[in-house]
Design an enzyme around this catalytic site. Sequence first.
Site, PDB file in Angstrom:
ATOM      1  CB  THR A  53      -0.949   0.001   1.214  1.00 41.28           C
ATOM      2  OG1 THR A  53      -1.949  -1.011   1.016  1.00 41.28           O
ATOM      3  CG2 THR A  53      -1.627   1.357   1.390  1.00 41.28           C
ATOM      4  CD  GLN A 107      -1.711 -10.750  -4.565  1.00 43.64           C
ATOM      5  OE1 GLN A 107      -1.253 -11.897  -4.557  1.00 43.64           O
ATOM      6  NE2 GLN A 107      -2.256 -10.197  -3.496  1.00 43.64           N
ATOM      7  CB  SER A 112       3.852  -6.378  -0.659  1.00 36.79           C
ATOM      8  OG  SER A 112       3.513  -6.579   0.698  1.00 36.79           O
ATOM      9  CB  THR A 142      14.282   4.463  12.101  1.00 31.16           C
ATOM     10  OG1 THR A 142      14.410   5.681  12.847  1.00 31.16           O
ATOM     11  CG2 THR A 142      15.513   3.606  12.328  1.00 31.16           C
ATOM     12  CB  CYS A 182      -6.928  -3.954   1.242  1.00 30.70           C
ATOM     13  SG  CYS A 182      -5.172  -4.283   1.459  1.00 30.70           S
TER      14      CYS A 182
END
Length: 382
Positions: A70, A177, A197, A235, A324
């Site tokens: 995202t 995906q 991701s 960070t 989501c």
Amino acid sequence: MIYLDHAAATPMSPTALGAYVKAAEEYFANTSSLHEQGEKSKQLLEKCRAETAQIIQASPNEIFFTSGGTESNILALEAIFSANGQADSHVITSAAEHPSVQTFFKKLESKGIEVSYLGVDSSGQISVEELKQTIKRNTVLASIQHVNSETGTIQPLHEIGTVLRESGVIFHSDCVQSFTKLPIQVDKLPADALSFSGHKIYGPKGTGAVYLSSRIKWDSVNPLTTHESGFRPGTINLPGIASFTAAAIESVENQTSGLEYIRGLRELFFEELKPFTQKFLVEGSSDEAQLPHIIGMGIEGYEGQYILLTLDRYGICISTGSACQSGKQDPSVMMQALNRTPQEARRFFRISLGVNNTKEEIIRTAEVIKECIYEREGNAYG
């Protein structure tokens, strides 16, 4: 427990978990610190960047680590539009994009930017010809996903990218995906920005990456940001990045065998359900434009939620769409894009396969679905 929700999140592989623990124990210093331990951590960070870049044949300075898909989508799109967009710009996306991408374009619309939403055909693919006709003189950006998270539909990225590059339009693709499951090489693929991701590839949650081609301009979304060359504040999550990288390398090494294995599990699932073929609607495509890992389907006369809860009672985990969007009452983005009726949309459920699933698990899942139908419909099927 039988886990069939890998499109939502995968379990961490032993390799990824080992990399996380080692980095947390030995590379705990801040990568921006100037002392020896900080430098040691920074060296590991840059090693991970180079190895991630190598996977897609990019340069290390084109890879930026994030907290997940995202954030990768939103930061990439905002950074690109900030540097290249104007008040009178035109942008393009599809009606089937992930909510994070749709959020960005809806935000642009609220500011008066013209947005074109491409429709999809019955298999979930956009029309490249429609894309050509949609491009305008002031089109600056287009975002089209690689693989849909609900149906597994694969978009023809090379054709799309070629059309956009010839028109001078910057091309971003959500590859969350598809990353490591399908070949992605930016030296051959005409794409300018890609999003990845970690928790879709057997890595940790809270990790991801963006590829931003050095050929395009982008601006820092957050002024005074120094981390990740100004791309993302905060960070650096070095243990997560090390684990993400280890998972990606392992997944790419097993890409071909993994794809064949998953395809075999998918075929087995449908073979086991053959007596009920006439009751199924399987979304997506049955040819090369389909990622076999994702089975989006519905059974006539059964709500997806009923199938999910029934399987859950037997310890089998599936979903009724993108994680989501869970909790929302409206039909999913993809079901709307496919123009499914509310009744058809409520039938939808998703089974997403992983490399750790076994044939026995697939057979058992099919058995439970068959038992579910037998119980409600008696001896109609013998």
